[in-house]
Scaffold this motif. Structure first.
Motif, PDB file in Angstrom:
ATOM      1  N   PRO A   1       5.385   6.312  -8.964  1.00 10.61           N
ATOM      2  CA  PRO A   1       5.963   5.209  -9.738  1.00 10.61           C
ATOM      3  C   PRO A   1       6.271   4.049  -8.798  1.00 10.61           C
ATOM      4  CG  PRO A   1       7.608   6.920  -9.400  1.00 10.61           C
ATOM      5  CD  PRO A   1       6.331   7.426  -8.782  1.00 10.61           C
ATOM      6  N   ARG A   2       5.815   2.863  -9.161  1.00 12.48           N
ATOM      7  CA  ARG A   2       5.912   1.727  -8.264  1.00 12.48           C
ATOM      8  C   ARG A   2       7.049   0.794  -8.681  1.00 12.48           C
ATOM      9  NH1 ARG A   2      -0.594   0.671  -8.431  1.00 12.48           N
ATOM     10  NH2 ARG A   2      -0.103   0.426 -10.636  1.00 12.48           N
TER      11      ARG A   2
ATOM     12  N   LEU B   1       5.470  -4.697 -14.611  1.00 12.39           N
ATOM     13  CA  LEU B   1       6.784  -4.401 -15.175  1.00 12.39           C
ATOM     14  C   LEU B   1       6.750  -3.009 -15.791  1.00 12.39           C
ATOM     15  CD1 LEU B   1       7.583  -7.783 -16.964  1.00 12.39           C
ATOM     16  CD2 LEU B   1       8.182  -7.070 -14.635  1.00 12.39           C
ATOM     17  N   HIS B   2       7.939  -2.476 -16.079  1.00 16.29           N
ATOM     18  CA  HIS B   2       8.070  -1.147 -16.672  1.00 16.29           C
ATOM     19  C   HIS B   2       8.835  -1.249 -17.986  1.00 16.29           C
ATOM     20  CE1 HIS B   2       6.689   1.051 -13.054  1.00 16.29           C
ATOM     21  NE2 HIS B   2       7.246   0.053 -12.403  1.00 16.29           N
TER      22      HIS B   2
ATOM     23  N   GLY C   1      11.701   0.417 -12.029  1.00 10.25           N
ATOM     24  CA  GLY C   1      10.559   0.996 -11.338  1.00 10.25           C
ATOM     25  C   GLY C   1      10.895   2.036 -10.300  1.00 10.25           C
ATOM     26  N   GLY C   2       9.889   2.339  -9.457  1.00 13.51           N
ATOM     27  CA  GLY C   2       9.977   3.454  -8.528  1.00 13.51           C
ATOM     28  C   GLY C   2      10.598   3.104  -7.198  1.00 13.51           C
ATOM     29  N   GLY C   3      10.901   4.152  -6.432  1.00 13.79           N
ATOM     30  CA  GLY C   3      11.632   4.021  -5.174  1.00 13.79           C
ATOM     31  C   GLY C   3      13.069   4.456  -5.385  1.00 13.79           C
TER      32      GLY C   3
ATOM     33  N   LEU D   1       0.828  -1.203   0.000  1.00 11.36           N
ATOM     34  CA  LEU D   1       0.000   0.000   0.000  1.00 11.36           C
ATOM     35  C   LEU D   1       0.865   1.255   0.000  1.00 11.36           C
ATOM     36  CD1 LEU D   1      -2.964   1.090   0.215  1.00 11.36           C
ATOM     37  CD2 LEU D   1      -2.538   1.271   2.673  1.00 11.36           C
ATOM     38  N   ALA D   2       1.966   1.229   0.740  1.00 14.14           N
ATOM     39  CA  ALA D   2       2.843   2.396   0.797  1.00 14.14           C
ATOM     40  C   ALA D   2       3.453   2.713  -0.561  1.00 14.14           C
ATOM     41  CB  ALA D   2       3.949   2.161   1.826  1.00 14.14           C
ATOM     42  N   TYR D   3       3.585   1.698  -1.418  1.00 16.58           N
ATOM     43  CA  TYR D   3       4.120   1.912  -2.773  1.00 16.58           C
ATOM     44  C   TYR D   3       3.011   2.165  -3.795  1.00 16.58           C
ATOM     45  CZ  TYR D   3       8.808   0.407  -1.340  1.00 16.58           C
ATOM     46  OH  TYR D   3      10.051   0.318  -0.750  1.00 16.58           O
TER      47      TYR D   3
END
Length: 510
Positions: A452-453, A464-465, A485-487, A199-201
């Motif tokens: 962005p996940r 996937l990205h 991806g994000g992070g 959920l946080a992502y």
């Protein structure tokens, strides 16, 4: 020595720029806003400072590698990096709370047993053992290596079903993470703990594949880290490393087009009409913005199939966003306050359903960040606190975050949930500032201010990205909306993969 033009000064773009400049290339970065860092921003007012983007760093090895490969000073010599312990405190709807130690499997087991009852820690540990199988299966193809032309193997969920017993999942099934939580954890509080990670992502725990169990595995295995001065200090350090490697930055500069000559990316067209010649273009922008930027002189929109076809999925702009409430408080931070506390909602599925409908939820899961950082407060008789919550994006598929009073009403609901951690908040509050998805959209250009996940295996590749190397020769993409991806960590890896491609390698962040 090649001329390389980089669009955007986000974390992935700067990670690529620093590596490429260290390799002897002439690198110039063109950023439409007045600063670097993308979504990694800081709000400053009256001596208080707040991260409005990520608040913690996971997988710090990504940035350690960046600093080792681009200069003499290590990451730890460039920023004050420390582990957060406990890694997190969790307050559940029934009033139960538990503090989880940083990067200690045995400590987590003991803490869960003490707080939730005997056996809770072992059930959680068994789930993370299975999550390790996901990590081992996907670490290289999903994170460290370039996205394969045939990404179909990553469409299969590698999360292993436990042995068949008592009606548990049968091998070969493809459950969602919420199914795994119900059937393997046998405690609604443990289920809430597991669901809070995706959920946080910005993932929906009801539908995200079971491979999302890798998210708590990574955090609890490699730890949670904080940079003194907040994550913005990390962005500053990366930008300083770029400058030290003689990367040129052009802020307040809008890129109007990517020039294609003889079928190859050959430079940029700036909004003021200036032509920038380049041998290679690195796009640190949202991938769906690329086709309209491409120009071969015909004036027609570039067909998207000529950009991504055969190189992983096309670009997607979907999912929720983030609301951050910045609190300036009078009174010293309590010595025993946890750096991060997650206040869990009474009904995670109801919250996820509201987000899927693009609606605000009035009793959300809230992350409370209380860094013990004297650079973010005017004196030791005050405290800087941020409250973060996953919310619908701004715009037609979400809510209008510019509507009068909406942001303040949402902030009130977030504060009410945070009362479980800050019961004296009304007496201590000096002022607050609300950072909405509309603000994120303005800062990053991402429609709706969406998150962005990180990439995940399973769900036929839905998470996937697009790959970093595109069909247009000489054109590459980096950042949270491209592989992997994000992070902060994933974004840094995208820069490493793109830089390795450009240097003639296979594309790898190792």
């Amino acid at each position: 020595m090649a001329r390389i033009a980089v669009i955007g000064a986000g974390m992935g773009a700067m990670a690529a720029a620093a590596r490429l400049a260290t390799g002897g290339h002439r690198v110039a970065v063109y950023e439409r806003t007045g600063t670097h860092g993308g979504a990694v921003r800081r709000l400053e007012r009256a001596g208080f400072g707040f991260d409005t983007g990520p608040g913690l760093l996971h997988l710090p090895a990504v940035y350690r590698d960046l600093f080792v490969k681009t200069g003499r000073e290590s990451l730890e010599e460039s920023v004050a990096l420390r582990q957060v312990d406990p890694a997190s405190r969790h307050v559940f709807a029934d009033g139960t709370s538990v503090s989880l130690p940083n990067a200690s499997r045995g400590g987590v087991v003991a803490a869960l047993d003490e707080a939730l009852g005997s056996g809770a820690g072992e059930r959680w540990s068994e789930l993370l053992v299975r999550a390790r199988e996901v990590w081992d299966a996907t670490r290289r193809p999903l994170l460290e290596d370039a996205l394969a032309r045939d990404a179909s193997p990553l469409g299969r969920d590698p999360y292993p079903a436990p042995p068949v017993r008592r009606g548990l999942l049968r091998r070969g099934a493809a459950p969602a993470l919420a199914d795994v939580a119900r059937r393997e954890l046998a405690d609604p509080r443990l289920a809430a703990l597991l669901g809070s990670y995706p959920l946080a992502y910005g993932f929906d725990p009801r539908t995200v594949p079971a491979s999302a169990a890798v998210l708590p595995y990574m955090e609890q295995t490699f730890g949670s880290w904080y940079v003194r001065g907040g994550m913005r200090a990390l962005a500053d350090a990366v930008q300083e490393r770029c400058v030290a490697r003689r990367v040129e930055f052009h802020f307040g500069t809008v890129v109007a087009g990517i020039v294609v000559k003889d079928g190859r990316a050959a430079g940029l067209e700036l909004a003021d009409g200036t032509r920038v010649d380049a041998d290679t273009v690195v796009a640190g922008v949202a991938p769906w913005l690329l086709p309209p930027l491409l120009s071969d002189g015909s004036g027609d929109t570039w067909p998207a199939a000529r950009v991504w076809d055969g190189l992983g999925p096309g670009p997607r702009c979907e999912g929720p966003a983030r609301l951050t409430v910045c609190l300036a408080l009078r009174g010293a931070r309590p010595a025993d306050a946890a750096h991060r506390t997650v206040v869990h909602t009474e009904d995670l599925e109801a919250e996820a359903a509201a987000l899927a409908r693009g609606e605000l939820y009035d009793r959300p899961t809230v992350t409370v960040l209380r860094p013990d950082d004297d650079t973010l407060r005017p004196d030791d008789a005050s405290e800087s606190v941020t409250l973060g919550v996953t919310v619908p994006p701004h715009g037609s598929s979400g809510v209008d975050w510019r509507a009068p009073g909406l942001a303040e009403r949402a902030a009130d609901a977030v504060q009410a949930a945070a009362a479980a951690v800050l019961p004296d908040l009304p007496e201590r509050l000096l002022w607050r500032a609300v950072h909405t998805p509309a603000d994120t959209e303005e800062e990053t250009g991402t429609p709706g201010g969406r998150l962005p996940r990180p990439a995940l295996a399973g769900a036929q590749g839905a998470h996937l990205h697009p790959g970093n190397r595109l069909l247009v020769p000489g054109l590459y993409q980096v950042g949270g909306w491209s592989h992997p991806g994000g992070g902060l960590a994933h974004t840094g890896m995208s820069g490493a993969i793109a830089a390795d491609h450009i240097a003639g390698g296979p594309g790898g962040s190792r």
